[in-house]
Design an enzyme around this catalytic site. Structure first.
Site, PDB file in Angstrom:
ATOM      1  CG  ASP A 220       3.473   9.159  -2.539  1.00 33.17           C
ATOM      2  OD1 ASP A 220       4.026   8.536  -3.466  1.00 33.17           O
ATOM      3  OD2 ASP A 220       3.030   8.607  -1.488  1.00 33.17           O
ATOM      4  CB  ILE A 221      -1.817   8.426  -1.102  1.00 32.28           C
ATOM      5  CG1 ILE A 221      -2.635   9.091  -2.226  1.00 32.28           C
ATOM      6  CG2 ILE A 221      -2.710   8.057   0.076  1.00 32.28           C
ATOM      7  CD1 ILE A 221      -3.767   8.233  -2.772  1.00 32.28           C
ATOM      8  CG  ASN A 228      -4.003  -0.651  -1.442  1.00 35.71           C
ATOM      9  OD1 ASN A 228      -5.139  -0.725  -1.869  1.00 35.71           O
ATOM     10  ND2 ASN A 228      -3.081   0.121  -1.961  1.00 35.71           N
ATOM     11  CG  ASP A 237      -8.338   0.195  -7.411  1.00 39.53           C
ATOM     12  OD1 ASP A 237      -7.164   0.449  -7.064  1.00 39.53           O
ATOM     13  OD2 ASP A 237      -8.640  -0.751  -8.165  1.00 39.53           O
ATOM     14  CD  GLU A 263       1.588   5.747  -3.513  1.00 38.17           C
ATOM     15  OE1 GLU A 263       2.533   5.866  -4.344  1.00 38.17           O
ATOM     16  OE2 GLU A 263       1.636   6.164  -2.347  1.00 38.17           O
TER      17      GLU A 263
HETATM   18  P1  GH3 Z   1       4.503   6.531   1.897  1.00 39.75           P
HETATM   19  O1  GH3 Z   1       3.765   7.303   2.925  1.00 39.75           O
HETATM   20  O2  GH3 Z   1       5.960   6.481   2.185  1.00 39.75           O
HETATM   21  O3  GH3 Z   1       4.212   7.037   0.523  1.00 39.75           O
HETATM   22  O4  GH3 Z   1       3.984   5.034   2.012  1.00 39.75           O
HETATM   23  P2  GH3 Z   1       3.150   4.197   0.970  1.00 39.75           P
HETATM   24  O5  GH3 Z   1       2.688   2.967   1.614  1.00 39.75           O
HETATM   25  O6  GH3 Z   1       2.089   5.064   0.365  1.00 39.75           O
HETATM   26  O7  GH3 Z   1       4.233   3.971  -0.157  1.00 39.75           O
HETATM   27  P3  GH3 Z   1       4.717   2.676  -0.904  1.00 39.75           P
HETATM   28  O8  GH3 Z   1       5.468   3.214  -2.083  1.00 39.75           O
HETATM   29  O9  GH3 Z   1       5.430   1.762   0.035  1.00 39.75           O
HETATM   30  O10 GH3 Z   1       3.425   1.947  -1.402  1.00 39.75           O
HETATM   31  C1  GH3 Z   1       2.594   2.477  -2.358  1.00 39.75           C
HETATM   32  C2  GH3 Z   1       1.370   1.618  -2.373  1.00 39.75           C
HETATM   33  O11 GH3 Z   1       0.346   2.190  -3.198  1.00 39.75           O
HETATM   34  C3  GH3 Z   1       1.590   0.255  -2.974  1.00 39.75           C
HETATM   35  C4  GH3 Z   1       0.235  -0.158  -3.380  1.00 39.75           C
HETATM   36  O12 GH3 Z   1      -0.359  -0.883  -2.325  1.00 39.75           O
HETATM   37  C5  GH3 Z   1      -0.505   1.150  -3.550  1.00 39.75           C
HETATM   38  N1  GH3 Z   1      -0.966   1.364  -4.929  1.00 39.75           N
HETATM   39  C6  GH3 Z   1      -0.246   1.785  -5.979  1.00 39.75           C
HETATM   40  N2  GH3 Z   1      -1.026   1.832  -7.097  1.00 39.75           N
HETATM   41  C7  GH3 Z   1      -2.260   1.419  -6.743  1.00 39.75           C
HETATM   42  C8  GH3 Z   1      -3.504   1.230  -7.443  1.00 39.75           C
HETATM   43  O13 GH3 Z   1      -3.632   1.458  -8.643  1.00 39.75           O
HETATM   44  N3  GH3 Z   1      -4.572   0.787  -6.709  1.00 39.75           N
HETATM   45  C9  GH3 Z   1      -4.463   0.537  -5.367  1.00 39.75           C
HETATM   46  N4  GH3 Z   1      -5.536   0.118  -4.717  1.00 39.75           N
HETATM   47  N5  GH3 Z   1      -3.312   0.697  -4.711  1.00 39.75           N
HETATM   48  C10 GH3 Z   1      -2.226   1.130  -5.360  1.00 39.75           C
HETATM   49 MG    MG Z   2       2.628   6.742  -0.806  1.00 39.00          MG
HETATM   50 MG    MG Z   3       4.538   6.469  -3.933  1.00 41.75          MG
END
Ligand code: GH3
Ligand code: MG
Ligand code: MG
Length: 351
Positions: A220-221, A228, A237, A263
């Site tokens: 997980d990123i 974003n 993306d 992500e």
């Molecule tokens: P954590 O370190 O706890 O994983 O924090 P986080 O911010 O990565 O986790 P969170 O689950 O709060 O948010 C995930 C974010 O990933 C939400 C959204 O902005 C981003 N995201 C999810 N899918 C996509 C996508 O297809 N494209 C883009 N650009 N962003 C995405």
């Molecule tokens: Mg994340």
């Molecule tokens: Mg996540």
């Protein structure tokens, strides 16, 4: 509303074949979306769709771009996306081997027709015995019948058989593309969730039967929401693509990567014990953390992103697929609360 193509819909193989031929003729890429549009066109179950396509063909017989297909898909087809999945499933299931059989039959036609004359019935009945799926049986039967009709007519035998053969080759490669596109994540080009699910089923079955080692890495990123928010979704993306590519470059051979969700990525490592899985996960983590992201348009550095990972190892006697996934997830969660940008191995204690 359209009637979904189902396994009992006896027209489905005919439509499938006609749709793929239409697409081949017009140079339309056989993606699932394009396929769904043309499937409905030949099925004729959406009048407005047919009217619009007919007008487009009248204007420019060959130019129906991906964009136009996507537009048509969104306007007329999207109402039941599951149905299109079913259409793709129904044509692709077992089709590779069946088409190989048909190809063989057609190839034999172009050989010594005298000798072959007596064998044709045997081949056709053998073919139909092998194919149990009624849809495919009909599809195969249609092509074989056509080849037989050509033989009986005796006219320009070889040329027409060659045509048939080409048609089947095209059909086969289109089906391969449709099937592989349907398993890809549209953004990153890695496997998608559906591909992951069938891969993990396949590999856990393999590990159980062959006593093979199998590891799962969930990735997980870190703080991606912040990323974003700061740079916008389009750059987000771009980073997702980059992370997908970086994971792909860190694995090899029969290893498999899919985008599991927003992500998150999942990696399956056959023939790999837990120690090996941890090494691969650490390589992935390091490669990503060492990459400096540069904005394409301005060349300005965006800094970097990091990932957190959790690794689990499959134990055939005790594990189900969901348990294997939940152990990797729990380990990933511990990487997060431990400070992120790290790899954690499964644990059997409560998380
Ligand atoms: P954590 O370190 O706890 O994983 O924090 P986080 O911010 O990565 O986790 P969170 O689950 O709060 O948010 C995930 C974010 O990933 C939400 C959204 O902005 C981003 N995201 C999810 N899918 C996509 C996508 O297809 N494209 C883009 N650009 N962003 C995405
Ligand atoms: Mg994340
Ligand atoms: Mg996540």
């Amino acid at each position: 509303m359209s009637t979904p193509p189902t396994k009992t819909d006896s027209a489905a193989p005919k439509y499938a074949r006609q749709a793929l031929l239409h697409m081949a003729e017009r140079g339309i890429e056989p993606t699932p979306v394009n396929y769904a549009v043309w499937y409905h066109y030949v099925a004729g179950d959406k009048n407005d769709l047919n009217r619009e396509i007919d007008q487009l063909i009248k204007k420019k017989p060959r130019a129906i771009s991906d964009d136009i297909n996507t537009y048509l898909y969104n306007k007329y087809v999207i109402t039941g996306s599951k149905k299109e999945e079913a259409a793709v499933e129904s044509v692709s299931q077992n089709t590779q081997s069946v088409l190989a059989e048909i190809m063989e039959v057609i190839d034999r036609f172009s050989g010594d027709t005298e000798t072959y004359n007596n064998q044709i019935d045997e081949h056709v009945s053998k073919l139909s015995q092998k194919i149990t799926d009624p849809l495919l049986k009909e599809m195969a039967g249609e092509i074989v019948n056509r080849a037989m009709a050509i033989r009986e007519s005796g006219a320009q035998l070889n040329g027409k058989l060659e045509e048939s053969r080409k048609e089947v080759t095209q059909l086969k490669s289109n089906l391969e593309k449709v099937t592989s596109e349907a398993n890809k994540d549209f953004l990153t080009g890695t496997g998608n969730r559906k591909a992951f699910e069938s891969k993990i089923d396949e590999l856990t079955k393999w590990a159980k039967e062959q006593k093979g080692d199998l590891c799962l890495i969930m990735i997980d990123i870190d703080y991606f929401k912040q990323f974003n928010d700061k740079f916008g979704h389009l750059i987000g993306d771009e980073v997702l693509r980059k992370v997908g590519r970086s994971i792909f470059e860190s694995i090899k051979g029969k290893d498999f990567v899919a985008r599991y969700g927003g992500e998150e990525f999942a990696v399956l490592l056959p023939n790999t014990a837990l120690g090996g899985g941890l090494i691969v996960a650490e390589n992935i983590r390091r490669n990503i953390s060492e990459t400096d992201l540069v904005r394409k348009d301005t060349g300005v550095s965006l800094g970097g992103v990091t990932i957190s990972a959790g690794v689990s190892y499959y134990r055939p006697d005790a594990d189900s697929v969901p348990i294997l996934i939940s152990r990797a997830d729990a380990a990933l969660y511990r990487s997060k609360i431990g400070g992120r940008n790290r790899v954690t191995q499964e644990s059997f204690d409560p998380a």
